[in-house]
Every structure is written in C-alpha cells, then in structure tokens.
Write an enzyme that holds these catalytic residues in place. Structure first.
Site, PDB file in Angstrom:
ATOM      1  N   SER A   1      -6.247  -2.499   0.764  1.00  0.00           N
ATOM      2  CA  SER A   1      -5.342  -1.651  -0.011  1.00  0.00           C
ATOM      3  C   SER A   1      -4.649  -2.499  -1.068  1.00  0.00           C
ATOM      4  O   SER A   1      -5.319  -3.108  -1.899  1.00  0.00           O
ATOM      5  CB  SER A   1      -4.327  -0.970   0.918  1.00  0.00           C
ATOM      6  OG  SER A   1      -3.500  -0.079   0.195  1.00  0.00           O
ATOM      7  N   THR A   2      -3.337  -2.593  -1.032  1.00  0.00           N
ATOM      8  CA  THR A   2      -2.583  -3.315  -2.050  1.00  0.00           C
ATOM      9  C   THR A   2      -3.063  -4.757  -2.165  1.00  0.00           C
ATOM     10  O   THR A   2      -3.060  -5.502  -1.195  1.00  0.00           O
ATOM     11  CB  THR A   2      -1.085  -3.312  -1.713  1.00  0.00           C
ATOM     12  OG1 THR A   2      -0.683  -1.987  -1.391  1.00  0.00           O
ATOM     13  CG2 THR A   2      -0.273  -3.838  -2.881  1.00  0.00           C
TER      14      THR A   2
ATOM     15  N   HIS B   1      -8.080   1.499  -0.941  1.00  0.00           N
ATOM     16  CA  HIS B   1      -7.171   2.525  -1.448  1.00  0.00           C
ATOM     17  C   HIS B   1      -7.097   2.364  -2.967  1.00  0.00           C
ATOM     18  O   HIS B   1      -6.572   1.375  -3.465  1.00  0.00           O
ATOM     19  CB  HIS B   1      -5.777   2.363  -0.832  1.00  0.00           C
ATOM     20  CG  HIS B   1      -5.766   2.528   0.647  1.00  0.00           C
ATOM     21  ND1 HIS B   1      -4.781   2.003   1.448  1.00  0.00           N
ATOM     22  CD2 HIS B   1      -6.627   3.154   1.488  1.00  0.00           C
ATOM     23  CE1 HIS B   1      -5.022   2.310   2.709  1.00  0.00           C
ATOM     24  NE2 HIS B   1      -6.151   3.009   2.754  1.00  0.00           N
TER      25      HIS B   1
ATOM     26  N   MET C   1      -0.832  -2.592   2.275  1.00  0.00           N
ATOM     27  CA  MET C   1       0.425  -2.088   2.799  1.00  0.00           C
ATOM     28  C   MET C   1       0.166  -0.960   3.788  1.00  0.00           C
ATOM     29  O   MET C   1      -0.727  -0.145   3.586  1.00  0.00           O
ATOM     30  CB  MET C   1       1.298  -1.582   1.646  1.00  0.00           C
ATOM     31  CG  MET C   1       2.709  -1.150   2.032  1.00  0.00           C
ATOM     32  SD  MET C   1       3.624  -0.570   0.575  1.00  0.00           S
ATOM     33  CE  MET C   1       3.619  -2.060  -0.423  1.00  0.00           C
TER      34      MET C   1
ATOM     35  N   ASP D   1      -3.102   1.808   7.880  1.00  0.00           N
ATOM     36  CA  ASP D   1      -4.390   2.487   7.885  1.00  0.00           C
ATOM     37  C   ASP D   1      -5.473   1.565   8.430  1.00  0.00           C
ATOM     38  O   ASP D   1      -5.576   0.410   8.018  1.00  0.00           O
ATOM     39  CB  ASP D   1      -4.743   2.926   6.469  1.00  0.00           C
ATOM     40  CG  ASP D   1      -6.024   3.737   6.412  1.00  0.00           C
ATOM     41  OD1 ASP D   1      -6.382   4.352   7.436  1.00  0.00           O
ATOM     42  OD2 ASP D   1      -6.650   3.758   5.329  1.00  0.00           O
TER      43      ASP D   1
END
Length: 360
Positions: free
Chosen positions: A176-177, A202, A296, A299
């Site tokens: 993600s991030t 993401h 972050m 998930d």
C-alpha cells in the site's frame, strides 16, 4: 494538511470538487482556477501541494498545461476529466492520478468515493513533494481496542476453503503506502523464469494500467494489469486493477487463472490484499509464497495468517525499509510471518523460493 488547487472551466464542477475535497480530513482546497492561465497565477500565489486538472478547458487544454507544469514547476497533479480521456498519455505527461467525472445518471456518491480513494492513496507521494508536515486529522479516530477491526470481513466477499493438495508455485505480493516505488525496486532485480507473480497494490482508479507498464519497463518479468480470465504464466506478473479485487482460481487442468470481483471494499480497500491472499490460499495453499510490503493499515492480515497456517511461505518487509510499517507490522503481530526481511532482500527471497528453497 495538504492544500489543493482545483482547475476546471465549469463553475459548478469547481464547487462540487471543492466540497468533496474539503470533506477529506487531510486535504483543503486553497483556491480554484477557471483555466490554465488563471491556474498559473494561483500556483505562484498559493503554492499548493496538489492540483486537479480538467482536460477540456478554454485557452489552453489540460494536457498542454500538464506538460508545461511538469517542465516548469513539477508537482503532483491529478486529472479529473471525462472517461474518454482515460489512458496512459496523461501519466506519461506527469499525472500521478486520474479520476473520471461522473457519467450521466451516475451517483455523486461514487464520484466522491473515487476522489477520496485517489487522494488518500497519494499521500505518500505528497510527503515527498512538500516540506510541510501534515497536521493532525480534524477528526482523529480513537481506538478502544487492540483488536484489528474490519468494516467488511473477507468472508463477505470470498469464502475460505484452503487448498489441501500442493500445486504449482505462485508468488503473491500485497502493498500500500510506499508500495509503488518499493515494488519498482524489487522488480528491477527479478530475472525471467520465475513462477507467476500476482500483486495487489492499493492504487487509485485509473493509475494501475500505467503502473503495470512502468513495472514492465523496469523488469525482465512481463507485467500486466490483470484482466478477467488470464491464464497465469511463468515469467509474468499480474497487477490488480485500481477498482477491482483480484483473485486467483485453479482450473481442472491445474492452471491458475485470474478472476476479478467488482464487489464491496474488504479491510477498507478495493482491491484488497485479504481477498487476493485468501484466493491464493484456496487455490495454491502451501505452494504459495506471500510477501507483505510497506503499507498503512491491516489489509491482508487475516488471509496471510490463513496462508501461514496452511504451510505457505510468508515474509514481511522490516520496519527499517518500510515507508509505513503498518500492514507488515499487523501481519507480524498476528504470527502470520515466517521471515522478516529488508526491502533490498525481497527479490533474493523470491528467487530462492522459485528454486524450491526457503531460508530458515
């Protein structure tokens, strides 16, 4: 707080975008502009952290303005325009995101969700472009429990029926991030002749196709944006689209095939790492390798634990090399990880796994 300049020739669309962006805690519209020349002066005056650009504008079209902006004053820019302009050109010209305007009869709620998802997924880029530290959220959420909470559990989208017989090897990555640049570092080191790789990052809607091409251009592995029904091949990787869950199914002939689910968000995301990892556990089981990278939130934790319990090889990126040590930390806390490794080591571990080796 990240400041935004909205550029659109329509007064009503400027008002809509301003209201929607201002509803996101981390963002504030500092000004709006009716065309490229007005925008140029507003950028000088307000120095925003991000601009949104419409393509169809008078005096100077949005693409020309975007190119000039990247040449003279590089900064994060998100194109907000009709679906007809969607493509890779705007990303080649420097855009970091694309948000299609609502189609006739489409709910404005969906449009608002696209705006929110795109901007929140770009915060890691904004941190690199601005020297200002974001202020605390206007409405901080207070945790009343140490337990991981999920708005939608993966059970509501994909059921669990773990594979009981080993199949062909497959590698799954969740991030993600900070994942965009981190995945690029990993893929630059990957050779050909690896088992198939599937990825859920993401990523904003409209950006996944361009990112898949960027990975492809920087790796010996052939990288695709996943489409429905693609048969997984060795030396190929498949990236989840920015607005669909990617899952993997096993056919009767033993081949793995991609399935896309247009359902609700799971663990706050769509695509969701939990959905991908659970499908891997259902179809590949102990023959899989799962890699949890920077990101972050939490998930992927539920399904990574399922993979771990089913005998799959699970690794997580370490704190020192993560942009955000969230998703890997949650997986580690859940006892779902066999090895914790540095970003620079991930490619080596993937290569070793492809040869039937697992570090102890």
């Amino acid at each position: 707080m990240y400041t935004v300049l909205v550029i659109d020739d329509s007064p009503s669309m400027r008002r809509i975008l301003k209201d929607m962006v201002n509803s996101i805690d981390e963002f504030e519209v500092i000004a709006d502009a009716m065309d490229a020349y007005d925008a140029r002066e507003k950028i000088k005056q307000y120095e925003p952290d991000l601009v949104t650009i419409d393509i169809n504008m008078p005096k100077m079209d949005g693409v020309t303005f975007l190119r000039n902006l990247m040449r003279l004053h590089p900064m994060p820019a998100v194109v907000v325009s009709g679906e007809s302009v969607r493509g890779n050109d705007i990303f080649d010209d420097g855009a970091v995101g694309f948000i299609p305007k609502p189609e006739t009869g489409e709910s404005m709620i969906k449009f608002q969700e696209r705006i929110k998802d795109t901007l929140l997924n770009l915060t890691f880029l904004l941190k690199r472009y601005t020297l200002k530290k974001p202020k605390p959220l206007k409405k901080p959420k207070k945790s009343t429990s140490n337990e991981i909470e999920y708005k939608v559990h993966p059970d509501e989208v994909i059921k669990s029926y773990p594979a009981t017989f080993p199949g062909s090897r497959l590698i799954a990555i969740g991030s993600s991030t900070g994942g965009v640049e981190s995945l690029l570092k990993v893929f630059r080191k990957l050779p050909k002749n690896l088992p198939p790789i599937v990825i859920t990052q993401h990523i904003p809607y409209g950006f996944s196709s361009s990112f898949a091409q960027r990975l492809n251009a920087n790796s010996e592995v052939t990288v695709h944006e996943a489409k429905e029904g693609m048969i997984l091949e060795n030396s190929h990787a498949y990236l989840a689209p920015g607005n669909m869950h990617l899952t993997i199914d096993k056919r009767r002939d033993g081949k793995y095939v991609t399935r896309l689910l247009d359902t609700k968000k799971v663990s706050h995301h769509k695509p969701s790492v939990d959905v991908l990892f659970r499908s891997i556990n259902n179809s590949v089981g102990s023959s899989a390798m799962a890699v949890m990278m920077t990101g972050m939130g939490d998930d992927g934790t539920i399904a990574m634990k399922e993979l771990y319990d089913n005998g799959a090889y699970t690794v997580a990126q370490n704190k020192e090399s993560c942009v955000v040590f969230g998703m890997p930390a949650k997986a580690i806390e859940a006892n779902a990880v066999k090895d914790i490794i540095h970003l620079e080591e991930i490619a080596d571990y993937i290569i070793e796994f492809s040869k039937g080796k697992r570090r102890k």
